[in-house]
Design an enzyme around this catalytic site. Structure first.
Site, mmCIF file in Angstrom:
data_model
loop_
_atom_site.group_PDB
_atom_site.id
_atom_site.type_symbol
_atom_site.label_atom_id
_atom_site.label_comp_id
_atom_site.label_asym_id
_atom_site.label_seq_id
_atom_site.Cartn_x
_atom_site.Cartn_y
_atom_site.Cartn_z
ATOM 1 N N LYS A 52 -8.656 -1.665 2.658
ATOM 2 C CA LYS A 52 -9.457 -2.745 2.875
ATOM 3 C C LYS A 52 -9.995 -2.883 4.255
ATOM 4 O O LYS A 52 -9.289 -2.416 5.035
ATOM 5 C CB LYS A 52 -8.326 -4.001 2.510
ATOM 6 C CG LYS A 52 -8.126 -4.389 1.270
ATOM 7 C CD LYS A 52 -6.894 -5.175 1.005
ATOM 8 C CE LYS A 52 -5.592 -4.628 1.172
ATOM 9 N NZ LYS A 52 -4.574 -5.194 1.158
ATOM 10 N N GLU B 102 -1.173 -3.043 -10.739
ATOM 11 C CA GLU B 102 -0.202 -3.814 -10.203
ATOM 12 C C GLU B 102 -0.586 -5.286 -10.439
ATOM 13 O O GLU B 102 -1.562 -5.783 -10.951
ATOM 14 C CB GLU B 102 -0.408 -3.534 -8.619
ATOM 15 C CG GLU B 102 -1.899 -3.750 -7.850
ATOM 16 C CD GLU B 102 -2.057 -4.561 -6.854
ATOM 17 O OE1 GLU B 102 -1.263 -5.363 -6.593
ATOM 18 O OE2 GLU B 102 -2.827 -4.406 -6.150
#
Ligand code: PSU
Ligand code: MN
Length: 301
Positions: free
Chosen positions: A157, A25
């Site tokens: 995360k 990405e």
């Protein structure tokens, strides 16, 4: 749909010769890491893929074209140009219509990689359900629920609500497999208290799961949770303290929508005096290594 896409020469050749590809990405380049280490990291991870005999396909939108694989020049441009947007799936038509450039999030990269027929994708951490705001669910999760690609990540995360993120994955039938771990890694830390539904200890086992998933016609992605190495991890106390401070600051400054993730990552980097940045880079490299080995082994069968 073909008219919106542009393949790099390296990717074109790999597709022609049926050689393995690894999608990467670009939001982590445009919004996740500061300059100049964003470009250094982007170049380094492409190199890691090649060293494993796998062609990297870094995906981004450059002047209105969806790029499957970037030239060295294009990589430089998106890393250095502050005007480059952050594109999730819904932003793609607007960005293309205005001939703009954008880093693609995990969601947008999944959408593009799927069209290009790429089966393995490596990133840092996926987006998820945000803390304190159940309505803020990353489009990464939605796209994962409908795109049949294997995604290697270091868990979700730590800035997110991890149990709620796991619940979402369960509800939407997205398998998550721990690679040499029983618990969900939290990006900067290798383990958490949250148990994963499955664990494997070698790449052959991941390949088997993927094959069966695809042969059954299952249409969701498969997450492979690859913990940050013990040498690189940051103690959860330090990270937690930094995150709580960053969340308070974000609230005060009324930062929301797609700005929140880059803001929090940057704040955590400041509070940890760059330690979180180094961890971030190392875990991305670690994931690209595993992703490349996986892509390679899948193509050998
Ligand atoms: N993890 C990082 N840095 C990042 C991201 C994740 O260490 O920049 C990016 C990814 O591209 C991910 C996106 O898809 O953040 C999620 O954004 P949001 O929470 O707005 O969906
Ligand atoms: Mn969001």
């Amino acid at each position: 749909m073909q008219q919106f896409f542009d393949y790099s020469d390296e990717v074109k050749l790999a597709i022609q010769d049926s050689r393995p590809l690894l999608a990467l990405e670009s939001t982590l380049i445009t919004h996740g890491l500061p300059s100049p280490i964003n470009l250094e990291t982007a170049v380094a991870i492409e190199k890691i893929a090649r060293e494993h005999g796998v062609t990297p396909a870094t995906i981004a939108i450059v002047e209105g074209k969806i790029k499957i694989g970037l030239s060295a020049e294009e990589l430089k441009t998106i890393a250095n140009d502050k005007q480059v947007a952050k594109a999730s799936v819904r932003d793609i038509p607007f960005i293309i219509s205005k001939k703009l450039s954008a880093g693609t999030t995990v969601a947008a990269t999944l959408f593009c990689a799927s069209y290009a027929g790429i089966k393995v994708f490596a990133t840092g951490g996926i987006g998820g359900v945000h803390r304190g705001d159940d309505q803020d669910i990353s489009a990464d999760l939605i796209e994962l629920s409908k795109t049949s690609i294997a995604v290697v990540c270091a868990g979700a995360k730590a800035i997110l609500d991890l149990p709620k993120t796991l619940e979402f994955l369960e509800t939407h039938s997205i398998p998550i497999v721990g690679y040499r771990t029983d618990t969900l890694p939290a990006f900067y830390t290798s383990e958490t208290e949250y148990k994963l539904p499955a664990r494997v200890d070698d790449i052959t086992s991941i390949v088997n799961i993927l094959r069966i998933h695809w042969q059954l016609g299952m249409t969701s992605g498969v997450l492979i949770a690859n913990p940050i190495s013990l040498n690189d991890e940051i103690s959860s106390d330090i990270i937690e303290h930094a995150i709580v401070g960053a969340l308070q600051k974000a609230k005060k400054k009324q930062i929301n929508g797609k700005a929140i993730t880059p803001f929090l990552l940057n704040e955590v980097a400041i509070v940890t005096k760059g330690k979180s940045l180094q961890a971030n880079i190392n875990l991305i490299k670690n994931n690209v290594r595993l992703g490349a080995m996986l892509a390679r082994q899948l193509s050998n069968e």
